[in-house]
Design a protein around this motif. Structure first.
Motif, PDB file in Angstrom:
ATOM      1  N   TYR A  55      10.370   1.791 -21.021  1.00  0.00           N
ATOM      2  CA  TYR A  55       9.400   2.181 -19.981  1.00  0.00           C
ATOM      3  C   TYR A  55       8.617   1.011 -19.448  1.00  0.00           C
ATOM      4  N   ALA A  56       8.582  -0.417 -19.990  1.00  0.00           N
ATOM      5  CA  ALA A  56       7.680  -1.434 -19.732  1.00  0.00           C
ATOM      6  C   ALA A  56       7.933  -1.681 -18.098  1.00  0.00           C
ATOM      7  N   GLY A  57       9.068  -1.868 -17.783  1.00  0.00           N
ATOM      8  CA  GLY A  57       9.346  -2.347 -16.491  1.00  0.00           C
ATOM      9  C   GLY A  57       8.812  -1.289 -15.477  1.00  0.00           C
ATOM     10  N   THR A  58       8.828  -0.055 -15.562  1.00  0.00           N
ATOM     11  CA  THR A  58       8.214   0.800 -14.648  1.00  0.00           C
ATOM     12  C   THR A  58       7.036   0.876 -14.592  1.00  0.00           C
ATOM     13  N   LEU A  59       6.249   0.780 -15.803  1.00  0.00           N
ATOM     14  CA  LEU A  59       4.820   0.907 -15.801  1.00  0.00           C
ATOM     15  C   LEU A  59       4.258  -0.442 -15.172  1.00  0.00           C
ATOM     16  N   GLY A  60       5.049  -1.506 -15.667  1.00  0.00           N
ATOM     17  CA  GLY A  60       4.626  -2.893 -15.185  1.00  0.00           C
ATOM     18  C   GLY A  60       4.348  -2.761 -13.723  1.00  0.00           C
ATOM     19  N   THR A  61       5.457  -2.437 -13.004  1.00  0.00           N
ATOM     20  CA  THR A  61       5.589  -2.474 -11.731  1.00  0.00           C
ATOM     21  C   THR A  61       4.546  -1.735 -11.037  1.00  0.00           C
ATOM     22  N   PHE A  62       4.208  -0.501 -11.686  1.00  0.00           N
ATOM     23  CA  PHE A  62       3.246   0.444 -10.930  1.00  0.00           C
ATOM     24  C   PHE A  62       1.793  -0.129 -11.149  1.00  0.00           C
ATOM     25  N   SER A  63       1.393  -0.778 -12.405  1.00  0.00           N
ATOM     26  CA  SER A  63       0.110  -1.402 -12.418  1.00  0.00           C
ATOM     27  C   SER A  63       0.006  -2.612 -11.485  1.00  0.00           C
ATOM     28  N   ALA A  64       1.128  -3.162 -11.458  1.00  0.00           N
ATOM     29  CA  ALA A  64       0.967  -4.691 -10.489  1.00  0.00           C
ATOM     30  C   ALA A  64       0.664  -4.209  -8.952  1.00  0.00           C
ATOM     31  N   THR A  65       1.340  -2.835  -8.747  1.00  0.00           N
ATOM     32  CA  THR A  65       1.238  -2.449  -7.400  1.00  0.00           C
ATOM     33  C   THR A  65      -0.231  -1.870  -7.005  1.00  0.00           C
ATOM     34  N   VAL A  66      -0.913  -1.293  -8.191  1.00  0.00           N
ATOM     35  CA  VAL A  66      -2.197  -0.873  -8.060  1.00  0.00           C
ATOM     36  C   VAL A  66      -3.042  -2.360  -8.280  1.00  0.00           C
ATOM     37  N   LEU A  67      -3.120  -3.130  -8.823  1.00  0.00           N
ATOM     38  CA  LEU A  67      -3.527  -4.366  -8.742  1.00  0.00           C
ATOM     39  C   LEU A  67      -3.761  -5.155  -7.360  1.00  0.00           C
ATOM     40  N   ILE A  68      -2.289  -5.144  -7.048  1.00  0.00           N
ATOM     41  CA  ILE A  68      -2.172  -5.763  -5.723  1.00  0.00           C
ATOM     42  C   ILE A  68      -2.835  -5.015  -4.685  1.00  0.00           C
ATOM     43  N   HIS A  69      -2.988  -3.671  -4.622  1.00  0.00           N
ATOM     44  CA  HIS A  69      -3.728  -3.101  -3.658  1.00  0.00           C
ATOM     45  C   HIS A  69      -5.337  -3.161  -3.605  1.00  0.00           C
ATOM     46  N   LEU A  70      -5.515  -3.100  -5.092  1.00  0.00           N
ATOM     47  CA  LEU A  70      -7.110  -3.428  -5.039  1.00  0.00           C
ATOM     48  C   LEU A  70      -7.364  -4.734  -4.688  1.00  0.00           C
ATOM     49  N   LEU A  71      -6.761  -5.716  -5.047  1.00  0.00           N
ATOM     50  CA  LEU A  71      -7.091  -7.152  -4.412  1.00  0.00           C
ATOM     51  C   LEU A  71      -6.712  -7.622  -2.907  1.00  0.00           C
ATOM     52  N   SER A  72      -6.099  -6.635  -2.454  1.00  0.00           N
ATOM     53  CA  SER A  72      -5.532  -7.053  -1.021  1.00  0.00           C
ATOM     54  C   SER A  72      -6.684  -7.293   0.206  1.00  0.00           C
ATOM     55  N   SER A  73      -7.901  -6.959  -0.137  1.00  0.00           N
ATOM     56  CA  SER A  73      -8.756  -7.175   0.774  1.00  0.00           C
ATOM     57  C   SER A  73      -9.152  -8.749   1.004  1.00  0.00           C
ATOM     58  N   PHE A  74      -8.967  -9.507   0.046  1.00  0.00           N
ATOM     59  CA  PHE A  74      -9.298 -11.149   0.127  1.00  0.00           C
ATOM     60  C   PHE A  74      -8.230 -11.935  -0.214  1.00  0.00           C
ATOM     61  N   ILE A  75      -7.108 -11.274  -0.923  1.00  0.00           N
ATOM     62  CA  ILE A  75      -6.059 -12.303  -1.020  1.00  0.00           C
ATOM     63  C   ILE A  75      -4.613 -11.534  -0.548  1.00  0.00           C
ATOM     64  N   GLU A  76      -3.910 -12.186   0.348  1.00  0.00           N
ATOM     65  CA  GLU A  76      -2.889 -11.509   1.021  1.00  0.00           C
ATOM     66  C   GLU A  76      -1.825 -11.417  -0.005  1.00  0.00           C
ATOM     67  N   PRO A  77      -0.958 -10.337   0.163  1.00  0.00           N
ATOM     68  CA  PRO A  77       0.104 -10.161  -0.894  1.00  0.00           C
ATOM     69  C   PRO A  77       0.962 -11.158  -0.831  1.00  0.00           C
ATOM     70  N   LYS A  78       1.197 -12.221   0.192  1.00  0.00           N
ATOM     71  CA  LYS A  78       2.254 -13.065  -0.173  1.00  0.00           C
ATOM     72  C   LYS A  78       2.093 -14.323  -1.069  1.00  0.00           C
ATOM     73  N   TYR A  79       0.599 -14.342  -1.531  1.00  0.00           N
ATOM     74  CA  TYR A  79       0.377 -15.410  -2.587  1.00  0.00           C
ATOM     75  C   TYR A  79       0.776 -14.937  -3.795  1.00  0.00           C
ATOM     76  N   PHE A  80       0.755 -13.489  -3.999  1.00  0.00           N
ATOM     77  CA  PHE A  80       1.257 -12.860  -5.262  1.00  0.00           C
ATOM     78  C   PHE A  80       2.792 -13.348  -5.473  1.00  0.00           C
ATOM     79  N   ILE A  81       3.276 -13.313  -4.468  1.00  0.00           N
ATOM     80  CA  ILE A  81       4.926 -14.006  -4.793  1.00  0.00           C
ATOM     81  C   ILE A  81       4.953 -15.225  -5.401  1.00  0.00           C
ATOM     82  N   GLY A  82       4.093 -16.223  -4.852  1.00  0.00           N
ATOM     83  CA  GLY A  82       4.346 -17.573  -5.237  1.00  0.00           C
ATOM     84  C   GLY A  82       3.499 -17.574  -6.448  1.00  0.00           C
ATOM     85  N   GLY A  83       2.527 -16.751  -6.782  1.00  0.00           N
ATOM     86  CA  GLY A  83       1.726 -16.663  -8.083  1.00  0.00           C
ATOM     87  C   GLY A  83       2.636 -16.226  -9.209  1.00  0.00           C
TER      88      GLY A  83
END
Lengths: 101, 84, 165
Positions: free
Chosen positions: C107-135
């Motif tokens: 279940y590494a992939g499933t939990l990793g995707t969910f935690s990444a979604t939560v992290l991007i949602h928390l940080l999306s106020s000052f970093i746009e989501p397209k920077y995470f693709i390049g990151g």
């Protein structure tokens, strides 16, 4: 996704895809071992899917992406069967008197 | 001037050259994995619609599946040649 | 061409977030301990013969052979960029299907995707989501693209430090 370079515009995805296709063709020709040839064919297919996507044929790209692992698996099974056949023929050819004649 | 797409393009050019120039077969497979990541990101940034995301996901899962098959076959061939 | 320095700062922050996320999730689910699929064993043993660490080699082989938390982070950033928070849940479902398709019972992939979604949602106020693709592409380039022996040593050191081997 256009990058402006001194007047004209250059897009990145077709450039990368054409680079992958040309390098993959040269690599398929130059390598001699069959597993290297299959890895280079994989490299070529990535560029091909990118080139299809860059002309907005998304359905063709999705179908190619689904069909590409199937063809790779069939090629690999064929190569393994060839390897087994070569080894078994070398081992038994001196023992069977039927094949000597 | 879009810095992000240019950066991903430079990364994929470097990795593509290293796939072509490396002689070791396993290292070539590792570089190919990095190239798949870069191309999936470029597809998603090129087409800004949900269908582009579906295309990127299907491409990525399919290429991972064929990398899995190639690594399995390399292991089987090495075991076969090491034994006899 | 004018270069905005704010872009590079955002890109570096998102690279650090993605790297930390997928390395920690994959190490916690025991990827460096044993090869989950049979192709990863070959990559680990080859990297050990070249002078690297065998547990880091297992980690890199598991990234190549099965969609783990690294692929999950990339898919979560792509679908968050295109569809918002609902897209992250769709990406979780796709990664779950891909995991089962590659014969990997984890279940590494499933939990990793969910935690990444939560992290991007928390940080999306000052970093746009397209920077995470390049990151994410930068983060995977530092592991799979630059220098394999050194990367395997770093990953083995992290796994041994967390006590997961």
């Amino acid at each position: 996704m256009k990058v402006e370079v001194d007047g004209g515009t250059v897009e990145i995805l077709p450039l990368v895809s054409i680079f992958c296709i040309v390098m993959g063709c040269i690599g398929v020709i130059l390598n001699t071992d069959y597993l290297d040839k299959i890895i280079m064919l994989e490299f070529l297919t990535g560029g091909l899917i990118g080139l299809i996507v860059s002309f907005y044929y998304l359905d063709v790209a999705i179908l190619t992406s689904i069909m590409e692992p199937v063809s790779t698996v069939i090629l690999l099974l064929g190569s393994l069967k060839y390897l087994y056949l070569k080894r078994s023929k070398k081992r038994y050819s001196s023992k069977l008197p039927i094949l000597v004649k | 001037m879009d810095t992000l797409v240019l950066l991903i393009g430079v990364i994929s050019f470097v990795v593509g050259l290293r796939v072509f120039l490396t002689r070791n077969r396993v290292q070539r497979l590792l570089y190919l994995c990095c190239l798949n990541f870069a191309i999936a990101a470029l597809i998603a940034l090129y087409i800004k619609s949900p269908m582009g995301g579906v295309a990127a996901a299907v491409y990525f899962i399919g290429s991972t599946l064929s990398s899995n098959a190639i690594a399995h076959t390399i292991g089987k061939v090495q075991r076969l040649e090491g034994r006899g | 061409m004018d270069v905005n320095w704010m872009d590079f700062i955002k890109l570096l922050i998102s690279t650090g977030v993605c790297w930390t996320n997928f390395v920690l999730v994959d190490t916690y689910f025991g990827l460096p301990r044993r090869p989950g699929v049979s192709g990863a064993e070959v990559i680990g043993k080859t990297l050990e013969r070249m002078g690297g660490d065998i547990n880091g080699g297992y980690f890199m082989g598991n990234i190549v052979c099965s969609p783990d938390a690294s692929a999950g982070t990339l898919m979560a950033s792509i679908f968050y960029y295109l569809l918002g928070f609902k897209g992250g849940l769709i990406a979780t479902l796709l990664i779950f299907i891909g995991n089962r398709l590659c014969n990997d019972p984890g279940y590494a992939g499933t939990l990793g995707t969910f935690s990444a979604t939560v992290l991007i949602h928390l940080l999306s106020s000052f970093i746009e989501p397209k920077y995470f693709i390049g990151g994410m592409v930068m983060a995977i380039f530092t592991i799979q693209g630059l220098y394999h022996v050194g990367a395997s040593k770093v990953l083995g050191y992290i796994g041994r430090k967390l006590g997961m081997i």
